[in-house]
Enzyme design. Sequence first.
Site, PDB file in Angstrom:
ATOM      1  N   ARG A  36      -2.995  -8.224   0.415  1.00 28.32           N
ATOM      2  CA  ARG A  36      -2.366  -7.703   1.624  1.00 28.32           C
ATOM      3  C   ARG A  36      -2.819  -8.447   2.877  1.00 28.32           C
ATOM      4  O   ARG A  36      -2.025  -8.761   3.753  1.00 28.32           O
ATOM      5  CB  ARG A  36      -2.652  -6.200   1.768  1.00 28.32           C
ATOM      6  CG  ARG A  36      -1.780  -5.308   0.891  1.00 28.32           C
ATOM      7  CD  ARG A  36      -2.089  -5.408  -0.583  1.00 28.32           C
ATOM      8  NE  ARG A  36      -3.420  -4.883  -0.899  1.00 28.32           N
ATOM      9  CZ  ARG A  36      -4.088  -5.143  -2.026  1.00 28.32           C
ATOM     10  NH1 ARG A  36      -3.558  -5.937  -2.952  1.00 28.32           N
ATOM     11  NH2 ARG A  36      -5.280  -4.625  -2.253  1.00 28.32           N
ATOM     12  N   CYS A  70      -5.379   2.213  -0.220  1.00 31.53           N
ATOM     13  CA  CYS A  70      -5.612   0.854   0.278  1.00 31.53           C
ATOM     14  C   CYS A  70      -5.228   0.887   1.746  1.00 31.53           C
ATOM     15  O   CYS A  70      -4.055   1.098   2.076  1.00 31.53           O
ATOM     16  CB  CYS A  70      -4.774  -0.173  -0.475  1.00 31.53           C
ATOM     17  SG  CYS A  70      -4.811  -1.821   0.304  1.00 31.53           S
ATOM     18  N   ASN A  71      -6.204   0.709   2.599  1.00 34.66           N
ATOM     19  CA  ASN A  71      -5.936   0.787   4.037  1.00 34.66           C
ATOM     20  C   ASN A  71      -4.957  -0.289   4.488  1.00 34.66           C
ATOM     21  O   ASN A  71      -4.007  -0.015   5.221  1.00 34.66           O
ATOM     22  CB  ASN A  71      -7.247   0.643   4.818  1.00 34.66           C
ATOM     23  CG  ASN A  71      -8.151   1.850   4.696  1.00 34.66           C
ATOM     24  OD1 ASN A  71      -8.191   2.707   5.552  1.00 34.66           O
ATOM     25  ND2 ASN A  71      -8.916   1.912   3.604  1.00 34.66           N
ATOM     26  N   THR A  72      -5.165  -1.522   4.037  1.00 32.79           N
ATOM     27  CA  THR A  72      -4.348  -2.636   4.509  1.00 32.79           C
ATOM     28  C   THR A  72      -2.892  -2.479   4.111  1.00 32.79           C
ATOM     29  O   THR A  72      -1.988  -2.892   4.844  1.00 32.79           O
ATOM     30  CB  THR A  72      -4.914  -3.968   3.988  1.00 32.79           C
ATOM     31  OG1 THR A  72      -6.326  -3.991   4.177  1.00 32.79           O
ATOM     32  CG2 THR A  72      -4.309  -5.144   4.744  1.00 32.79           C
ATOM     33  N   THR A 112     -10.633  -4.676   6.554  1.00 28.69           N
ATOM     34  CA  THR A 112     -10.239  -6.053   6.270  1.00 28.69           C
ATOM     35  C   THR A 112      -9.673  -6.704   7.528  1.00 28.69           C
ATOM     36  O   THR A 112      -9.225  -6.031   8.454  1.00 28.69           O
ATOM     37  CB  THR A 112      -9.168  -6.118   5.169  1.00 28.69           C
ATOM     38  OG1 THR A 112      -7.955  -5.532   5.672  1.00 28.69           O
ATOM     39  CG2 THR A 112      -9.608  -5.415   3.904  1.00 28.69           C
ATOM     40  N   LYS A 151     -15.623  -6.190  -4.761  1.00 28.72           N
ATOM     41  CA  LYS A 151     -14.604  -6.435  -5.781  1.00 28.72           C
ATOM     42  C   LYS A 151     -15.188  -7.192  -6.979  1.00 28.72           C
ATOM     43  O   LYS A 151     -14.729  -7.034  -8.121  1.00 28.72           O
ATOM     44  CB  LYS A 151     -13.433  -7.218  -5.181  1.00 28.72           C
ATOM     45  CG  LYS A 151     -12.613  -6.423  -4.167  1.00 28.72           C
ATOM     46  CD  LYS A 151     -11.503  -7.290  -3.586  1.00 28.72           C
ATOM     47  CE  LYS A 151     -10.707  -6.575  -2.496  1.00 28.72           C
ATOM     48  NZ  LYS A 151      -9.906  -5.454  -3.025  1.00 28.72           N
ATOM     49  N   CYS A 181     -11.841   0.477   4.633  1.00 27.95           N
ATOM     50  CA  CYS A 181     -11.406  -0.298   3.468  1.00 27.95           C
ATOM     51  C   CYS A 181     -11.999   0.416   2.278  1.00 27.95           C
ATOM     52  O   CYS A 181     -13.184   0.784   2.303  1.00 27.95           O
ATOM     53  CB  CYS A 181     -11.900  -1.747   3.536  1.00 27.95           C
ATOM     54  SG  CYS A 181     -11.584  -2.679   2.008  1.00 27.95           S
TER      55      CYS A 181
END
Length: 222
Positions: A36, A70-72, A112, A151, A181
């Site tokens: 993203r 997922c924030n993005t 992010t 990750k 995030c």
Amino acid sequence: MATVDFMEKVIRHTPASCDQEHIRMVVCSAADIPDRTAAILGEGPDPLPALRATLRRLEAAGATCIAMPCNTAHHWHAALQAGTPLPILHIADAVADRLGPPEGARIGVLATTGTVAAGIYQDRLALRGYACGLPDTGGQDAVMRAIRLVKAGRLAEATAILRREAEALAAAGAGAVVMACTEIPVALAAVEDPLRACLVDATEALARACVAACRPGTALAA
């Protein structure tokens, strides 16, 4: 790990005394969705088609309320919401609901580079009267490095970096620091006071919003 963390928080905040009182969850852990942040920065393919395909899978599976931990990905929230009658909860709104009265409050945001560049939290929190504080360029690069470390399963290294950046935002005047995030709460899970007291977990806020949406009028578990 971030998906499992989100699911655990939904379960923890659900007021239930037996299996049958818990909320049914349909989960699509779509690890193949294009990056993203790269897309927002013009450095990678558009993830919207893959996000829409994932939404279709959840609809077909019988979901009645959608959450994106997922924030993005919330950069595409409006486009996704326009394509479904199901409510898609917004993670920044869930965070705002967890914050106290603004009264000029300054909120630090660890996220992010894509989330920051898209203004996901700056724009949404401004509507509630909050001002956002962000890491400087070097700090933001460090946050991204830490997210990649999570990750990759290298939590100890990520924790040290993210603790330092959260403390820097607090020292700069942020009354609260949003872990914006889903990898960040995983890395900072073991952090204790005094830093713990100012951290706001966006994943947990979204989980609580899910429980409230599925159990309206019911007091949430602590």
